[in-house]
Scaffold this motif. Structure first.
Motif, short mmCIF file in Angstrom:
data_model
loop_
_atom_site.label_atom_id
_atom_site.label_comp_id
_atom_site.label_asym_id
_atom_site.label_seq_id
_atom_site.Cartn_x
_atom_site.Cartn_y
_atom_site.Cartn_z
N ALA A 1 0.83 -1.21 0.00
CA ALA A 1 0.00 0.00 0.00
C ALA A 1 0.86 1.25 0.00
N GLY A 2 1.96 1.21 0.75
CA GLY A 2 2.84 2.38 0.78
C GLY A 2 3.55 2.62 -0.53
N THR A 3 3.87 1.56 -1.22
CA THR A 3 4.58 1.74 -2.50
C THR A 3 3.63 1.97 -3.66
N VAL A 4 2.32 1.96 -3.41
CA VAL A 4 1.41 2.43 -4.45
C VAL A 4 1.79 3.87 -4.76
N TYR A 5 2.07 4.62 -3.70
CA TYR A 5 2.62 5.94 -3.92
C TYR A 5 4.04 5.82 -4.46
N GLY A 6 4.68 4.72 -4.15
CA GLY A 6 6.02 4.47 -4.65
C GLY A 6 6.07 4.38 -6.16
N LEU A 7 4.94 4.04 -6.76
CA LEU A 7 4.90 4.09 -8.21
C LEU A 7 5.18 5.51 -8.67
N ALA A 8 4.89 6.45 -7.79
CA ALA A 8 5.17 7.84 -8.10
C ALA A 8 6.57 8.24 -7.66
N PHE A 9 7.36 7.30 -7.09
CA PHE A 9 8.73 7.63 -6.70
C PHE A 9 9.53 8.10 -7.90
N THR A 10 9.13 7.66 -9.08
CA THR A 10 9.84 8.11 -10.28
C THR A 10 9.55 9.57 -10.58
N ASN A 11 8.38 10.06 -10.15
CA ASN A 11 8.04 11.47 -10.30
C ASN A 11 7.19 11.91 -9.11
N PRO A 12 7.81 12.09 -7.94
CA PRO A 12 7.04 12.42 -6.74
C PRO A 12 6.41 13.80 -6.78
N LEU A 13 6.86 14.66 -7.67
CA LEU A 13 6.27 15.99 -7.76
C LEU A 13 4.79 15.91 -8.12
N ASP A 14 4.43 14.95 -8.94
CA ASP A 14 3.03 14.81 -9.33
C ASP A 14 2.15 14.34 -8.17
N VAL A 15 2.75 13.66 -7.19
CA VAL A 15 1.99 13.22 -6.02
C VAL A 15 1.77 14.39 -5.07
N CYS A 16 2.73 15.29 -5.00
CA CYS A 16 2.65 16.39 -4.05
C CYS A 16 1.64 17.46 -4.43
N GLY A 17 1.64 17.86 -5.66
CA GLY A 17 0.77 18.97 -6.02
C GLY A 17 0.37 18.95 -7.47
N ASP A 18 -0.39 19.95 -7.83
CA ASP A 18 -0.85 20.09 -9.20
C ASP A 18 0.09 21.02 -9.95
N ARG A 19 0.43 20.63 -11.16
CA ARG A 19 1.32 21.44 -11.98
C ARG A 19 0.51 22.52 -12.69
N THR A 20 0.98 23.74 -12.56
CA THR A 20 0.31 24.85 -13.23
C THR A 20 0.81 24.97 -14.66
N GLY A 21 0.23 25.89 -15.40
CA GLY A 21 0.61 26.09 -16.79
C GLY A 21 2.05 26.52 -16.97
N ASN A 22 2.62 27.20 -15.97
CA ASN A 22 4.01 27.65 -16.10
C ASN A 22 5.01 26.67 -15.48
N GLY A 23 4.55 25.47 -15.12
CA GLY A 23 5.44 24.41 -14.64
C GLY A 23 5.70 24.41 -13.16
N VAL A 24 5.04 25.26 -12.40
CA VAL A 24 5.22 25.31 -10.95
C VAL A 24 4.19 24.37 -10.30
N TYR A 25 4.64 23.59 -9.31
CA TYR A 25 3.74 22.70 -8.59
C TYR A 25 3.15 23.46 -7.40
N MET A 26 1.82 23.48 -7.32
CA MET A 26 1.13 24.22 -6.28
C MET A 26 0.40 23.26 -5.35
#
Length: 142
Positions: A54-79
């Motif tokens: 269950a913990g590594t389900v998020y681990g699938l996002a270990f390759t790109n954890p930025l997408d797990v943390c926040g939403d990417r805006t149009g200018n590339g900033v994660y909010m």
């Protein structure tokens, strides 16, 4: 916007892993009739595997954890959703599974469910104690 999988995926996968494991466990218990420590050792191991899964389900996002943390805006900033703070850094740990997001406001958020580490450690502790009991019982018999 955070997906529904983020909220419901890890608990569902944990329950699925437990459900899939009950069939071989039930067959093993009815055919072999193992001792109580042997059964608890298997249950503890299954709990550890399910928690880590269950913990590594998020681990699938270990390759790109930025997408797990926040939403990417149009200018590339994660909010941060709903807080209007931008992401400064992300700390990823593989054991116990952890993704910690650090924001410009100074707060941090843990993206892996809170129950993953306690269930993982409880399962490991149960397994180790029960396997030790099995070894002590085996040594006494011989």
């Amino acid at each position: 916007m955070v997906s529904l999988f983020t909220f419901f995926g890890p608990p569902a996968i944990t329950l699925l892993l437990f459900a899939v494991g009950t069939v071989p466990y039930a067959l093993w218990v009815t055919r072999r009739r193992p001792s109580r420590p042997a059964r608890w050792a298997v249950i503890g191991s299954a709990a550890s595997i399910a928690a880590y899964g269950a913990g590594t389900v998020y681990g699938l996002a270990f390759t790109n954890p930025l997408d797990v943390c926040g939403d990417r805006t149009g200018n590339g900033v994660y909010m941060d959703a709903g807080r209007d703070h931008s992401l400064t850094s992300v700390r990823v740990e593989s054991f116990p599974p952890s993704i910690t997001c650090h924001w410009t406001s100074g707060h941090h958020t843990e993206e892996v469910w809170f129950w993953v580490a306690p269930l993982l450690y409880a399962g490991l502790l149960c397994s180790v104690i029960c396997f030790a009991l099995l070894l002590v019982n085996r040594a006494r018999r011989s």
